[in-house]
Design a protein around this motif. Sequence first.
Motif, PDB file in Angstrom:
ATOM      1  N   LEU A 123      -4.676  -0.348 -12.189  1.00 40.40           N
ATOM      2  CA  LEU A 123      -3.288   0.289 -11.795  1.00 40.40           C
ATOM      3  C   LEU A 123      -2.177  -0.231 -11.769  1.00 40.40           C
ATOM      4  N   PHE A 124      -2.210  -1.477 -11.665  1.00 42.11           N
ATOM      5  CA  PHE A 124      -0.846  -1.729 -10.978  1.00 42.11           C
ATOM      6  C   PHE A 124      -0.927  -3.448 -11.978  1.00 42.11           C
ATOM      7  N   GLY A 125      -0.143  -3.825 -13.080  1.00 37.83           N
ATOM      8  CA  GLY A 125       0.030  -4.940 -13.592  1.00 37.83           C
ATOM      9  C   GLY A 125       0.704  -6.171 -12.508  1.00 37.83           C
ATOM     10  N   ILE A 126       0.967  -6.828 -13.048  1.00 43.90           N
ATOM     11  CA  ILE A 126       1.832  -8.121 -12.813  1.00 43.90           C
ATOM     12  C   ILE A 126       2.993  -7.259 -11.851  1.00 43.90           C
ATOM     13  N   GLY A 127       3.762  -6.130 -12.580  1.00 39.06           N
ATOM     14  CA  GLY A 127       5.314  -5.720 -12.256  1.00 39.06           C
ATOM     15  C   GLY A 127       5.695  -5.424 -10.149  1.00 39.06           C
ATOM     16  N   LEU A 128       3.882  -5.072 -10.014  1.00 41.88           N
ATOM     17  CA  LEU A 128       4.098  -4.504  -8.225  1.00 41.88           C
ATOM     18  C   LEU A 128       5.310  -5.383  -7.791  1.00 41.88           C
ATOM     19  N   ASN A 129       6.250  -4.912  -7.020  1.00 34.30           N
ATOM     20  CA  ASN A 129       7.104  -5.430  -5.610  1.00 34.30           C
ATOM     21  C   ASN A 129       7.638  -4.760  -4.915  1.00 34.30           C
ATOM     22  N   ARG A 130       6.481  -3.539  -4.211  1.00 33.35           N
ATOM     23  CA  ARG A 130       6.804  -2.300  -2.739  1.00 33.35           C
ATOM     24  C   ARG A 130       5.611  -2.051  -2.829  1.00 33.35           C
ATOM     25  N   PRO A 131       5.458  -1.956  -1.246  1.00 37.25           N
ATOM     26  CA  PRO A 131       4.435  -1.565  -0.623  1.00 37.25           C
ATOM     27  C   PRO A 131       3.680  -0.358  -1.878  1.00 37.25           C
ATOM     28  N   VAL A 132       2.439  -0.532  -1.340  1.00 35.91           N
ATOM     29  CA  VAL A 132       1.467   0.412  -1.909  1.00 35.91           C
ATOM     30  C   VAL A 132       1.808   1.979  -1.253  1.00 35.91           C
ATOM     31  N   ASP A 133       1.982   2.806  -1.868  1.00 40.02           N
ATOM     32  CA  ASP A 133       1.501   3.990  -0.717  1.00 40.02           C
ATOM     33  C   ASP A 133       0.836   5.206  -1.377  1.00 40.02           C
ATOM     34  N   GLY A 134       0.386   6.730  -1.165  1.00 44.48           N
ATOM     35  CA  GLY A 134       0.238   7.736  -1.811  1.00 44.48           C
ATOM     36  C   GLY A 134      -0.759   8.015  -2.422  1.00 44.48           C
TER      37      GLY A 134
END
Length: 491
Positions: A123-134
């Motif tokens: 789903l996500f790589g290393i760039g996630l910087n905010r809470p997961v939603d939806g």
Amino acid sequence: MPNKLYSSTQIRSLEQQAIAELAQGDFVLMQQAASALLGLLKQRWPSRRNLLVYAGNGNNGGDGYLLAAYAKAEGYRVAIKCLGDHRQLPQAALMAKQAAGQALIPMLALDDPFKADVLVDALFGIGLNRPVDGDYAKAIAQINQTTSPVLAVDVPSGLCADSGQVLGSAVQADVTLSFIGHKVGLFTADGPDHCGDLLLEPLAIPQHLLAAQAACATLVQGPELLNKLPRRRKNFHKGQAGHVVILGGDYGMAGAPLLSAEAALRSGAGLVSVLTRKEHLSALLARRPECMVHGVEAQQDLLPFLTKASVIVAGPGLGQRFWGQQLLQQVLAMDKAVLLDADALNLLAQQPQLRPKQLILTPHPGEAARLLQCSSQQIQQNRLQALQSLQQRFQATVLLKGNGSLIAGSSGLQLLNAGNPGMASAGMGDLLSGVIAALWAQGMNAEDATALGSWLHATAADRQAQSLGQRGLLALDLLTEVRQLIHQQMV
């Protein structure tokens, strides 16, 4: 395991440099990632042949698409659940999605059923910087509710690759295959709880690029540090092994300085003195007659003992009443090597301008929060940043305890990849202070003594937990193991 740890910015830089040097570099790296993932699937779960891939709308999703195509060609039954807007995929991810489409792999909606015996989190790589939603939060919940094993691509989705913080929710992987280099967030805070078994695939990153990229942090290398512990000649006496003086043990807390003292003796200190309440003298001497124990009530009582010290440990059972406050002020005024732990850290937070030149601080997140005048939650949200702030503010070697303990010293940041939840019991920190102080007193520098002491302490706990389990692990259970580990180096 490679000892270098990287930030997400550093990994992206390495990736972009490699892409610039390799023909069709981004897709070549994706092909290598997908091949490595398939090889891991076949090795780890050879009899499981029903694969469900959760693919996001970036290059991490591209790895998932290409893995699905490769797996289908190997006879797997495969389906993909796509999340996010896939109309503007990066070029390499678009090519991967086309490969999956040509393989006639079903593209499912999030709620569509598929009986899988292995799930892949892409789903996500290393760039996630905010809470997961939806839908992403819903997908993570689906993955975590499964009874089938989960393979995470590069980073478990929802986990910050830099801090190890869970951003709302995160995948609980059984195995994580990380690419290019290990990300520091996978080793600290919540990272180890979500990665499962952590493996590394370096891909075709040119070696000169890896060599030129400085690490964000390095893993503590215990066996190498043991070689820095000064060897003892046959013509050796106890005065050459240092004198550790431990200050602490207000009413009701006599055990804390005793734990530090016994740890210092077992870790090789030549002399150990305990300065405590006079009411505790007989109990401490009965338990450990090798210690010199003195009752102290006021600042002037300390001077004759502090002047003889190689290293002073202040804090175990010190309390925060007037007795401890006045005694700590005298310690901080001395031009000595000083290690502060426990209540000494809480008192230091009230008067941070008082500090000796040679200083080790060993806070847990709560104590670190008081030193930095913030909350424990803020410390845990970015442990590396908190560590650096502590070092800069107090000009000290700092050990920030916790899952993936961090050490800041003159040579940079180190991370301790050892320890277990069984260490969450009374007295563990007191024991650690004694181990570090003994190594420091024997001639190691502050940073090496802190790193080696932490490694000995955590590795001893891991050995005990492996043989007897984590629950019920006591601080003194570690000392036999600590002594054996020290003697891996010839005396």
